[in-house]
Write a protein that holds these residues in place. Sequence first.
Motif, PDB file in Angstrom:
ATOM      1  N   ARG A 104      -2.745  -3.715  51.693  1.00 30.49           N
ATOM      2  CA  ARG A 104      -2.561  -2.291  51.412  1.00 30.49           C
ATOM      3  C   ARG A 104      -2.793  -1.995  49.936  1.00 30.49           C
ATOM      4  O   ARG A 104      -1.851  -1.964  49.141  1.00 30.49           O
ATOM      5  CB  ARG A 104      -1.125  -1.870  51.773  1.00 30.49           C
ATOM      6  N   PRO A 105      -4.037  -1.802  49.588  1.00 32.04           N
ATOM      7  CA  PRO A 105      -4.342  -1.597  48.171  1.00 32.04           C
ATOM      8  C   PRO A 105      -3.579  -0.427  47.549  1.00 32.04           C
ATOM      9  O   PRO A 105      -3.203  -0.474  46.379  1.00 32.04           O
ATOM     10  CB  PRO A 105      -5.848  -1.346  48.160  1.00 32.04           C
ATOM     11  N   GLY A 106      -3.339   0.608  48.350  1.00 34.02           N
ATOM     12  CA  GLY A 106      -2.625   1.766  47.803  1.00 34.02           C
ATOM     13  C   GLY A 106      -1.241   1.384  47.321  1.00 34.02           C
ATOM     14  O   GLY A 106      -0.783   1.812  46.256  1.00 34.02           O
ATOM     15  N   ILE A 107      -0.580   0.540  48.106  1.00 34.00           N
ATOM     16  CA  ILE A 107       0.763   0.100  47.740  1.00 34.00           C
ATOM     17  C   ILE A 107       0.709  -0.869  46.563  1.00 34.00           C
ATOM     18  O   ILE A 107       1.507  -0.811  45.633  1.00 34.00           O
ATOM     19  CB  ILE A 107       1.462  -0.537  48.958  1.00 34.00           C
ATOM     20  N   THR A 108      -0.284  -1.761  46.601  1.00 36.20           N
ATOM     21  CA  THR A 108      -0.425  -2.727  45.520  1.00 36.20           C
ATOM     22  C   THR A 108      -0.596  -2.027  44.178  1.00 36.20           C
ATOM     23  O   THR A 108       0.076  -2.364  43.189  1.00 36.20           O
ATOM     24  CB  THR A 108      -1.657  -3.623  45.768  1.00 36.20           C
ATOM     25  N   LEU A 109      -1.486  -1.040  44.147  1.00 38.07           N
ATOM     26  CA  LEU A 109      -1.721  -0.325  42.902  1.00 38.07           C
ATOM     27  C   LEU A 109      -0.454   0.365  42.429  1.00 38.07           C
ATOM     28  O   LEU A 109      -0.154   0.388  41.238  1.00 38.07           O
ATOM     29  CB  LEU A 109      -2.842   0.712  43.085  1.00 38.07           C
ATOM     30  N   ALA A 110       0.307   0.929  43.378  1.00 40.41           N
ATOM     31  CA  ALA A 110       1.537   1.628  42.996  1.00 40.41           C
ATOM     32  C   ALA A 110       2.544   0.655  42.375  1.00 40.41           C
ATOM     33  O   ALA A 110       3.213   0.981  41.398  1.00 40.41           O
ATOM     34  CB  ALA A 110       2.147   2.330  44.203  1.00 40.41           C
ATOM     35  N   PHE A 111       2.625  -0.547  42.924  1.00 39.19           N
ATOM     36  CA  PHE A 111       3.546  -1.536  42.342  1.00 39.19           C
ATOM     37  C   PHE A 111       3.066  -1.977  40.968  1.00 39.19           C
ATOM     38  O   PHE A 111       3.859  -2.198  40.060  1.00 39.19           O
ATOM     39  CB  PHE A 111       3.709  -2.743  43.273  1.00 39.19           C
ATOM     40  N   TRP A 112       1.769  -2.115  40.848  1.00 35.61           N
ATOM     41  CA  TRP A 112       1.228  -2.492  39.544  1.00 35.61           C
ATOM     42  C   TRP A 112       1.556  -1.407  38.521  1.00 35.61           C
ATOM     43  O   TRP A 112       2.030  -1.663  37.418  1.00 35.61           O
ATOM     44  CB  TRP A 112      -0.289  -2.715  39.655  1.00 35.61           C
ATOM     45  N   TRP A 113       1.336  -0.140  38.919  1.00 31.62           N
ATOM     46  CA  TRP A 113       1.688   0.981  38.024  1.00 31.62           C
ATOM     47  C   TRP A 113       3.156   0.882  37.618  1.00 31.62           C
ATOM     48  O   TRP A 113       3.500   1.056  36.445  1.00 31.62           O
ATOM     49  CB  TRP A 113       1.438   2.311  38.736  1.00 31.62           C
ATOM     50  N   SER A 114       3.978   0.575  38.603  1.00 28.28           N
ATOM     51  CA  SER A 114       5.408   0.510  38.338  1.00 28.28           C
ATOM     52  C   SER A 114       5.742  -0.530  37.265  1.00 28.28           C
ATOM     53  O   SER A 114       6.537  -0.274  36.354  1.00 28.28           O
ATOM     54  CB  SER A 114       6.140   0.198  39.639  1.00 28.28           C
ATOM     55  N   THR A 115       5.098  -1.700  37.337  1.00 23.62           N
ATOM     56  CA  THR A 115       5.396  -2.715  36.325  1.00 23.62           C
ATOM     57  C   THR A 115       4.828  -2.303  34.963  1.00 23.62           C
ATOM     58  O   THR A 115       5.402  -2.598  33.929  1.00 23.62           O
ATOM     59  CB  THR A 115       4.831  -4.104  36.689  1.00 23.62           C
ATOM     60  N   LEU A 116       3.699  -1.577  34.988  1.00 21.29           N
ATOM     61  CA  LEU A 116       3.143  -1.116  33.712  1.00 21.29           C
ATOM     62  C   LEU A 116       4.030  -0.048  33.094  1.00 21.29           C
ATOM     63  O   LEU A 116       4.182   0.024  31.876  1.00 21.29           O
ATOM     64  CB  LEU A 116       1.726  -0.580  33.916  1.00 21.29           C
ATOM     65  N   GLN A 117       4.640   0.771  33.944  1.00 16.12           N
ATOM     66  CA  GLN A 117       5.579   1.757  33.418  1.00 16.12           C
ATOM     67  C   GLN A 117       6.779   1.030  32.789  1.00 16.12           C
ATOM     68  O   GLN A 117       7.242   1.398  31.711  1.00 16.12           O
ATOM     69  CB  GLN A 117       6.057   2.715  34.513  1.00 16.12           C
ATOM     70  N   ASP A 118       7.246   0.006  33.477  1.00 12.33           N
ATOM     71  CA  ASP A 118       8.347  -0.788  32.918  1.00 12.33           C
ATOM     72  C   ASP A 118       7.984  -1.319  31.540  1.00 12.33           C
ATOM     73  O   ASP A 118       8.798  -1.307  30.616  1.00 12.33           O
ATOM     74  CB  ASP A 118       8.676  -1.980  33.829  1.00 12.33           C
ATOM     75  N   GLU A 119       6.752  -1.789  31.426  1.00  9.51           N
ATOM     76  CA  GLU A 119       6.306  -2.313  30.140  1.00  9.51           C
ATOM     77  C   GLU A 119       6.340  -1.240  29.073  1.00  9.51           C
ATOM     78  O   GLU A 119       6.754  -1.487  27.940  1.00  9.51           O
ATOM     79  CB  GLU A 119       4.880  -2.855  30.267  1.00  9.51           C
TER      80      GLU A 119
END
Lengths: 254, 254
Positions: B118-133
Amino acid sequence: MDSLLIKRMEHYTRFSDEDRALLNELTSQRLRQYGAREDIVREGEHSPDMHIVLSGLACRYKLLENGTRQIMAFLVPGDPCDSEIFILKEMDHNIGTLAPSLICSISGKKMREILLNRPGITLAFWWSTLQDEGILRERIIDEGRRDAYSRIAFLIYEVLLRMRMVGVIDDQNFDFPVSQADIADATGLTPVHVNRMLQRLRDEKLIAIQGKTWTVLDPAGLRKAAQFNANYLHLDRAKDEPESEAAERVKGLI
Amino acid sequence: MDSLLIKRMEHYTRFSDEDRALLNELTSQRLRQYGAREDIVREGEHSPDMHIVLSGLACRYKLLENGTRQIMAFLVPGDPCDSEIFILKEMDHNIGTLAPSLICSISGKKMREILLNRPGITLAFWWSTLQDEGILRERIIDEGRRDAYSRIAFLIYEVLLRMRMVGVIDDQNFDFPVSQADIADATGLTPVHVNRMLQRLRDEKLIAIQGKTWTVLDPAGLRKAAQFNANYLHLDRAKDEPESEAAERVKGLI
DNA sequence: CGATTCATTGACCGGGATCAAGAACCGTGG
DNA sequence: CCACGGTTCTTGATCCCGGTCAATGAATCG
């Protein structure tokens, strides 16, 4: 000879021959030499390429309203600068060189293709960003709960270790082309106080500085002064395969 | 009613109906109520599950040799706690609750399946970790270059905004179940000084505190005191679609 | 070899730490 | 309903780490 990007990431994983060849190819083209104090990417921009430091020294930084600069991270050879471009619309900070540096550009388009088709490479990049996060968290501890002395000791020890990780040095001497003002901006101290702490570290025979060449005379002592624990760098392979080439490079330091 | 995880991530993207259904399913099972000051994951461990905060308040923290605690991040409802488990062998910090909290577990195995398909979900999780950063980098600036007063103002404004992001509040009142000692551990200050700064913020009618309920009386004033700029949160969709539901929730604050 | 940046030193200051004690706020049980 | 012991909040007095200001060397570079 493998590229520094590979050397860095091999602390996490062992690449297949194809992945290795691909990464070597990508990091051997589109090179550009930057001078000192040049920006590679600016806050508010979106770059079509991602960048990797191959030599020299760069940093993530932000300029504040009151004119001060905060350096949030040093980028040593082998470090990807801006993998966030695959996701985010714009940079929330600047990336610039501190010293003359060789920077490699990889097109975002090509990278996206790779991320979809080469899980080994994708995981390695993910690891890399998680390591960055660990480094950021450690800096927060630094500024929050360590005094100026340990803070600077920590910074030096970390840079030594990260340079050893990629094999750009193999002893305790390393090229660290920063001014004391740069260290001040990275640690949240003033240049004057950085100077005094460096003097103390020299008096105690923990380090020596000749121009831009720094020497860690007493790694164990410096490590103690820094209250350093390498777990936040997640050098997983060093733990699993202590005899690997990558692990050898950081032997005695972690 | 969408789960808080979705509400958070919709500040980055709009999910397909299938992705939305899947995420809603995952966050509605394997729930566990934690008490205050309980650890969810500990430093050095590797958890087979990843966790998401659904209610209450948690934090990332580390205990130092000298007995002090550094809180590196607050985790509000909707926040994933430990997406690093997909990559890293062990946690380099603890995650624990500050107040009674409802936590959801998602099996790492299931998540890995999803990330592959599910690329849509994967990208959202990646965004989430980048926001954390981004949040971590902002904290470094905080501790490095802002004084105690702005630092605390910043913290309060950020929490207000992050709670509004997920819609657990819709005005300037929010539940912030922390002690002043917790804030001290998060900002690198002493409880005594936190107390004095909070008094100042109250005297200036920027905030009000009744028990665990905090009120931002003057968002614009607090924002100014904090020198707050929301760009580091990367609320991309708020920029692209200012009329979206997600953007509406943070209207007037970013 | 002059100019500009960078390192160093000293005197002094102040933001936040530290120490200590009291007040207000709990949840708990009798 | 109240007495209680334990957190948590608040206040005041004092101290110190690191900041600020300013001046002098040292080093680097057109």
